[in-house]
Design an enzyme around this catalytic site. Structure first.
Site: not given
Length: 881
Positions: A282, A284, A326, A603, A607, A697, A701
């Site tokens: 994993i 992490e 728009d 705007d 919307d 790790n 990592d």
């Protein structure tokens, strides 16, 4: 449907007398029945509930499991780091969610503070919260409307409704109109007035037919208040990945433990190994790394005028393939402008029509000075037209003083003024050209006044029709001279036609190039507006959004289709005109139902619902309302459509960076799993200790993974099609690269372990291996595992381009991360107390040669693999131009 009923029917239904209004007692009773006239929101969640809501994620569960595992094996620092990451992510999520939902509060603030009503036969000013259904509300210029009204009286009444319809021009209101079509768009309900719109001209009275959440503004509030927390593509991928990694981690633990039972190994040692392998499987640091990469992306985007409110929106932008925009203020300048004129002349028509401009300017009440305008937008455009031709309103008003006038009337469609001249007086009349032709008897042709013949009338009407076909608003002018003061009733008789002008809300100058660039990137621009169909299509054609009127559809036409039918046809249209807020949401949903990732720009208040329902809502920072900003994911500080294209480029590169980071981490972690699993399966000694795996790790990592996430990116990213939202992290060979990389890293780690044993005369199948030999072998495996992962990160910068093509030093962060990693690894085996803690030793010069050589193998092999992938890069992925 109050708009389909007469005034008498409405008064009767609401049980009120228009002349006296409600009594105080009746108003009080109705206030208790209907409640205060204010918009409401859902009860807010407490901070604690918000915090725990952030923890409902598979990857978070896996991280918490990893924290428990690291606590079991005694790695308290690692456990604290993992928990800190989880808590930090949750806190950031709480802060974002707490700030994001400000839309309803902004809507509540938009409701007008005071209202004029008739109660007990008298006109009173009350707080807008106290307005109830049945109240007779008095309207005059400059006043915001406090509730939805069915008009009872109207005198030249004009109301600016852009908050609801998107139209920049005020709407004429006529109390006597009745609309029988139940699907009449909001912009066409001329006998109605709506909450939070503004009276710009004239006066009127109306009966309150809806208050609070039952108003049109309330309907928008309800839409904004709906839960619509669909996961972004990135969140879906990470959730999917978290589940897979969780199952893999559990599977590894069980497999290793079962094998250890059969092989009769030391169960406690194997338990620790199984747990360390589960942690190794994993990555992490992944959530933290993704959060950091996104946060740094947000910082970069703020420098190009795009403020991102929600981190995942950065990546979502990269997969957008539909931009719904728009029209008013986003694609256009949100101001009327004179772009054409017509006078009957055989001479040079490019010369400014001085007399025509004079009449139009003098017959106007607007002002425009020092860039600031007041009054009707149409009249402001006429004043600006005069300024452009050195005919300044202030000077003209001073020279030709107005002495009388006949105000504009929506039935006549005309306005007239009487101005003094040196020789007497002149009437100036402006209005609809067909109305002017009916009350005129002559015309100016080539500077001469001639009788207005039928042939001449047809010429004017034909020229006006041509302008109308171009979606221009046509406004004519006529005059007559008199030697005396005349009554207003005499003004509009026997006039002389001067000509007319054509006006439009023009497109922004830079938008056309931006739309072309968006199309090159495989993105389809779509216009959604409350304006009329012809006007919208004309702008769309000019900008390159649409080719013909066949690609347009109105809100009324949308209502005739079921949701399924509409979704089937949605890809055939590029312009949607005369639409309501509900239509906008329906359009967004239809595009999403076809598998598109949709962005919506806007705007106005109208919307806001579609901004919220889109995959990413983009609000305008300058012209945008607080409501639209509150509902959006991103705000453009320069209101520039071009910024969206730049943001999409940034989003695409950020996603690629996150993906290469994920693939890199999985390759590294898979390498660790392969090395341990093979050694257990073949009855070999375990080449790495749990603490050594956790250290590697930590080294690989963090900094290298973050540095990959900060990669400058691919320069050709905007020449590719948008990414398929259903595409896996492992598509286009990424999964295969991760597996090959992992197998290579695991294999060379075992090779290094074997070489370390071989120096002392042992093999992988030897028994009773001395502690010295085992320490040497594990040190070599330890260093190779770390160095190979660090070198391998260089090759991960591009799936198809070689290192020298990408540029070795173009990502200085990555080069720095590799150097720091190697220094840390060297420190662990050379500093005595660290070497003792990790059960490693310093290597000889020959051993260093082996570990560096082996460590480079995954990098070199991956570069060779790119030779086979280069031919596949782009055939199906590039946008044809």
């Amino acid at each position: 449907m109050w708009f389909s009923k007469s005034q008498e029917q409405v008064l009767q239904e609401l049980k009120v007398n228009a002349a006296t209004g409600l009594t105080t007692e009746e108003a009080k009773s109705r206030l208790e029945q209907y409640g205060p006239n204010k918009l409401e929101g859902k009860p807010k969640k407490s901070m604690i509930l918000l915090f725990f809501a952030q923890l409902k994620d598979m990857l978070i569960y896996v991280l918490l499991g990893a924290a428990v595992v690291t606590l079991i094996i005694g790695e308290f620092i690692d456990a604290l780091i993992i928990l800190a990451v989880v808590i930090l992510n949750a806190v950031i999520g709480v802060i974002q969610e707490n700030k994001a939902e400000k839309s309803i509060e902004a809507l509540q603030q938009m409701t007008t503070p005071k209202a004029l009503v008739r109660r007990d036969g008298e006109v009173k000013e009350i707080g807008s919260e106290d307005v109830v259904p049945g109240d007779i509300v008095i309207l005059d210029a400059g006043r915001f409307i406090s509730a939805d009204l069915r008009l009872l009286e109207s005198a030249n009444l004009q109301i600016e409704e852009s908050a609801l319809t998107g139209e920049s021009v005020p709407t004429d209101k006529v109390a006597d109109d009745i609309h029988t079509d139940p699907k009449t768009p909001i912009g066409d309900k001329s006998n109605m007035a709506f909450m939070s719109t503004l009276v710009t001209y004239g006066r009127g009275e109306g009966i309150a037919v809806a208050t609070a959440m039952n108003t049109e503004m309330g309907k928008i509030a309800k839409i904004l208040d709906d839960d619509n927390k669909e996961l972004t593509p990135l969140q879906k991928k990470l959730e999917e990945l978290g589940k897979v990694l969780g199952y893999i981690a559990i599977g590894i633990c069980v497999l290793v433990f079962v094998i250890a039972l059969f092989q009769k190994r030391d169960l406690f040692e194997m338990f620790l190994t199984a747990i360390s392998l589960a942690v190794a499987a994993i990555p992490e640091g992944l959530p933290a790394i993704v959060a950091i990469v996104l946060a740094l992306g947000v910082t970069r985007m703020s420098k190009i005028n795009a403020i991102v409110k929600k981190l995942p929106a950065v990546e979502t932008l990269g997969s957008v393939n539909i931009i719904c925009s728009d029209k008013t203020g986003t694609l256009t300048q949100n101001k009327m402008s004179v772009v054409k004129h017509y006078i009957s002349s055989s001479q040079n028509k490019d010369e400014p029509p001085v007399e025509l401009i004079k009449s139009l300017v003098l017959c106007s009440d607007a002002t425009f000075e020092q860039g600031k305008a007041t009054g009707d937008p149409t009249e402001v455009a006429l004043i600006v037209f005069g300024n452009e031709n050195n005919l300044i309103k202030r000077s003209l008003d001073s020279e030709y003083k107005r002495v009388s006038e006949k105000p504009f009337d929506s039935d006549r469609k005309l306005m007239s003024t009487l101005n003094q001249t040196r020789s007497g007086f002149r009437v100036h009349t402006k209005g609809a050209i067909d109305q002017l032709l009916q009350i005129s008897t002559s015309a100016v042709v080539d500077g001469e006044v001639v009788p207005l013949t039928e042939e001449l009338k047809l010429q004017y009407l034909k020229a006006a029709e041509e302008m109308s076909d171009e979606a221009l608003r046509v406004l004519g002018a006529a005059y007559k001279d008199t030697d005396r003061m005349i009554d207003p009733d005499e003004m509009e008789q026997d006039l002389t036609i001067l000509g007319f002008v054509g006006m439009i809300d023009p497109p922004r100058l830079e938008v056309k190039d931006s739309i072309r660039e968006a199309k090159m990137a495989g993105i389809t621009p779509v216009m959604i507006t409350g304006d009329h169909k012809n006007t919208a299509v004309a702008i769309a054609k000019e900008l390159g959004i649409a080719d013909s009127i066949d690609q347009s559809m109105t809100g009324a036409e949308i209502d005739q289709l079921s949701e399924e039918e509409f979704s089937q046809k949605i890809n055939n249209y590029r312009v949607f005109a005369r639409v309501s807020p509900e239509h906008k949401v329906k359009i967004i949903r239809a595009f999403k139902a076809k598998g598109n990732i949709v962005s919506m720009t806007g705007d106005g208040v109208n919307d806001a619902p579609s901004l919220k329902f889109a995959d990413i809502g983009v609000a305008m920072g300058i012209t945008g309302t607080d409501v639209s900003k509150g509902a959006s994911d991103m705000i453009l500080t320069d209101d520039n459509f071009t910024t969206i294209v730049h943001a999409i480029r940034e989003g695409r590169n950020i996603y690629l960076n996150i993906r290469k980071t994920v693939i890199f981490l999985l390759s590294c972690n898979l390498g660790e799993v392969v090395a341990i699993l093979l050694s257990i399966l073949f009855f070999w000694p375990v080449p790495l200790l749990p603490t050594q795996i956790l250290w590697v790790n930590l080294v690989t990592d963090t900094l290298p993974a973050i540095a990959l996430g900060l990669d400058p990116g691919d320069k050709d990213v905007m020449r590719r099609k948008p990414r398929d939202p259903k595409e896996s992290f492992f598509a286009k060979g990424a999964g295969l690269r991760a597996i090959i990389g992992g197998i290579l890293i695991g294999t060379i780690t075992l090779v290094a372990f074997y070489l370390g044993l071989h120096e002392f005369g042992y093999s992988l199948r030897s028994s009773n291996i001395s502690e010295e030999a085992m320490t040497n072998a594990r040190t070599m495996a330890f260093v190779v595992l770390a160095s190979s992962q660090l070198f391998y990160s260089l090759s991960m910068r591009s799936a198809t381009k070689f290192i020298f093509q990408v540029g070795f030093f173009t990502n200085k962060y990555l080069v720095g991360a590799i150097i720091i990693g190697l220094v840390l690894q060297f420190g662990v085996i050379s500093i005595p107390f660290l070497a003792s803690a990790f059960k490693v030793q310093f290597l000889s010069f020959v051993d260093w040669g082996w570990v560096i050589g082996l460590g480079l193998i995954p990098l070199i092999v991956n570069e060779f693999i790119k030779l086979f992938l280069r031919g596949k890069d782009s055939g199906e992925d590039r946008v044809s131009t």
